[in-house]
Write a protein that holds these residues in place. Structure first.
Motif, PDB file in Angstrom:
ATOM      1  N   LEU A 131      37.253  33.938  40.630  1.00 32.39           N
ATOM      2  CA  LEU A 131      35.916  34.755  41.553  1.00 32.39           C
ATOM      3  C   LEU A 131      35.544  33.317  42.028  1.00 32.39           C
ATOM      4  CD1 LEU A 131      32.358  33.920  41.599  1.00 32.39           C
ATOM      5  CD2 LEU A 131      33.291  36.417  42.375  1.00 32.39           C
ATOM      6  N   SER A 148      37.963  31.023  46.249  1.00 31.67           N
ATOM      7  CA  SER A 148      38.379  32.044  47.174  1.00 31.67           C
ATOM      8  C   SER A 148      38.907  31.735  48.712  1.00 31.67           C
ATOM      9  CB  SER A 148      36.932  32.514  47.338  1.00 31.67           C
ATOM     10  OG  SER A 148      35.982  31.870  47.926  1.00 31.67           O
ATOM     11  N   GLU A 177      33.784  36.209  52.862  1.00 33.63           N
ATOM     12  CA  GLU A 177      35.422  36.831  52.679  1.00 33.63           C
ATOM     13  C   GLU A 177      35.943  37.704  53.205  1.00 33.63           C
ATOM     14  OE1 GLU A 177      38.586  35.043  49.314  1.00 33.63           O
ATOM     15  OE2 GLU A 177      35.974  34.673  50.470  1.00 33.63           O
ATOM     16  N   THR A 230      41.317  36.755  47.956  1.00 31.44           N
ATOM     17  CA  THR A 230      40.147  37.550  48.839  1.00 31.44           C
ATOM     18  C   THR A 230      40.478  38.242  47.804  1.00 31.44           C
ATOM     19  OG1 THR A 230      40.299  37.010  50.634  1.00 31.44           O
ATOM     20  CG2 THR A 230      38.956  39.107  50.403  1.00 31.44           C
ATOM     21  N   THR A 274      38.823  37.562  44.502  1.00 31.33           N
ATOM     22  CA  THR A 274      36.856  37.171  44.221  1.00 31.33           C
ATOM     23  C   THR A 274      36.532  38.535  44.294  1.00 31.33           C
ATOM     24  OG1 THR A 274      38.000  35.119  44.945  1.00 31.33           O
ATOM     25  CG2 THR A 274      35.275  36.495  45.867  1.00 31.33           C
ATOM     26  N   SER A 276      33.997  40.545  41.257  1.00 29.76           N
ATOM     27  CA  SER A 276      32.401  40.758  42.065  1.00 29.76           C
ATOM     28  C   SER A 276      32.368  42.504  41.366  1.00 29.76           C
ATOM     29  CB  SER A 276      32.589  40.901  43.441  1.00 29.76           C
ATOM     30  OG  SER A 276      32.134  39.403  43.591  1.00 29.76           O
TER      31      SER A 276
END
Length: 474
Positions: free
Chosen positions: A38, A41, A122, A302, A305, A309
């Motif tokens: 996470l 990024s 992102e 990316t 991340t 999330s």
């Protein structure tokens, strides 16, 4: 409230029979992949190189201070997540420390708003970098929306698939960044260009380099995303703190090597001014072949991340719904995969919304990232306050992890985060726009939070809940 409470009925962090709809499938490796995946990024890849361009070798100073501040929030989250092992994470800790309204504000400001700002940035950044490497191959914003759709679908399929994907993505991403940095330091591909002297003025900013702590801390935010996964973790009392501590340490080493390597090849002023310094870096080290190398790093960063999330934030919403702090639909789990599907779809929707509004405007990326950082740091300040409040309210309660040298890390953390918020804007002309963007969204969240607590929950805004209520929540 009296502290003479019987705690024997409270489920331990690792109790598989705790009141949870989840199964325990995540080991240390999976949690470490979340902590690292996470944080590192594309936004971090860009901002860290810009910081190195501004401060040269002196950037190691704010980077090291940022690492210390990261350890303070890691300690606070470790103590809270194992004392109150619930998927709601920050909302569960805050409601028993300082009340329902700050609990709702903390999660929505620190995570839902961040999903709106940082994840959108992102995905837009990935679109820009892929279009620069492979111009005209993909329609505008198709990469960003495509990946958002793919990882939404994959997270709906369950936490087992998420864990396998995340472990691979995080490993590839860290290896690629370390290879890029080490190759640059060693000059094993293209030779170091003439005229770059790293030691001539190693810290051109002097004492002013401290102001870059606000930028450096962005390189460490997010390791606490392992905490909402506590109900799905194996041996959380051991693995949750370890994953975060090892994670931010790996990140510190990786970023330091990555930035140092860039300074061997790119003049500092060029790094500081470039909107895509990682593109310039990869091309300088490996030539045209480096662009494929960069594409791999950008895509894995990316994807990692977004994947993390879409796993962690929905479980925060699940925990909030279980505590009555959000719509009850968020606690619905699919029968087969035990996934909070409504919450996953909601997070995907709020991530895609700013992309639709901003379009393919590259200037929006920096604004989104800094506004997200302000909201995130507010959540960290609340976390430190939670530890202090709960130490006072429940001094005798069992804590599987205790903050070393308490309360020094919390005091340092609160002061450092306030300092970072104050210096969040890179330039005075952007300050108004950045703080206005963050302020409007946080204002809306605050109004909604007040109305929800008063009209739906029918509770006082700042009255802490009994801790037994949260531990026994179903």
């Amino acid at each position: 409230m009296s502290d003479n409470v019987t705690y024997a009925a409270a489920p331990a962090a690792g109790d598989s029979k705790a009141n949870s709809g989840f199964g325990r499938v995540l080991g240390l490796g999976s949690l470490l992949a979340v902590a690292v995946g996470l944080v590192v990024s594309q936004g971090v890849m860009v901002l860290m190189l810009q910081g190195a361009g501004i401060a040269g070798l002196g950037f190691i100073i704010p980077l090291a201070i940022g690492y210390v501040l990261a350890l303070t929030y890691v300690y606070s989250f470790s103590e809270l997540s194992l004392m109150i092992p619930r998927a709601g994470s920050l909302s569960s800790y805050t409601e028993v420390a300082i009340g329902q309204f700050p609990a709702i504000l903390a999660v929505f400001s620190g995570y839902i708003v961040v999903a709106m700002f940082a994840l959108s940035a992102e995905l837009l950044l990935l679109d820009f970098i892929i279009d620069k490497i492979y111009p005209g191959v993909f329609p505008p914003m198709s990469i960003g929306f495509g990946l958002l759709a793919v990882f939404t679908g994959l997270n709906l399929l369950g936490i087992d698939l998420f864990a396998r994907l995340q472990s691979v993505l995080a490993f590839v991403m860290v290896v690629v960044l370390l290879l890029l940095g080490l190759s640059a330091i060693g000059g094993v591909a293209n030779p170091h260009p003439a005229g770059i002297d790293l030691t001539a003025d190693w810290n051109p900013l002097g004492a002013g380099v401290i102001t870059l702590v606000a930028l450096a801390i962005w390189g460490y935010v997010g390791a606490e995303f392992v905490c909402p996964l506590v109900e799905e973790s194996k041996n959380p009392e051991r693995n949750i703190p370890r994953a975060m501590i090892i994670g931010v340490t790996v990140i510190f080493i990786t970023i330091a090597i990555y930035c140092l390597g860039a300074l061997f090849y790119i003049p500092a002023d060029q790094l500081a001014a470039s909107p895509l310094p990682h593109y310039d870096f990869a091309k300088a080290v490996f030539g045209e072949a480096g662009l494929t190398f960069l594409a791999i790093a950008a895509i894995t960063a990316t994807c990692s991340t977004v994947n993390t999330s879409l796993a962690a934030i929905p479980r925060m919403l699940y925990g909030m719904a279980r505590n009555g702090q959000a719509f009850p639909q968020f606690k619905q789990l699919t029968r087969g995969t035990r996934t909070p599907s409504v919450a996953v779809l909601f997070v995907a929707a709020v991530t895609g919304l700013p992309m639709l509004i901003m379009g393919d405007d590259p200037d929006a990326i920096g604004l989104l990232l800094i506004a997200a950082a302000i909201a995130w740091l507010l959540a960290y300040i609340i976390t430190h306050i939670n530890v202090i409040a709960l130490r006072r309210r429940y001094p005798e309660m069992k804590r599987p992890f205790k903050t070393p040298f308490y309360p020094l890390p919390q005091i340092i953390g609160i002061g450092g985060m306030i300092y970072a918020v104050y210096y969040a804007s890179p330039s005075p002309e952007l300050s108004g726009q950045i703080f206005a963007s963050a302020g409007v969204v946080l204002g809306i969240v605050s109004v909604i939070g007040v109305l929800w607590v008063k009209l739906v929950m029918k509770k006082k805004l700042f009255e802490p809940e009994p801790i037994e209520k949260v531990l026994d929540a179903k």
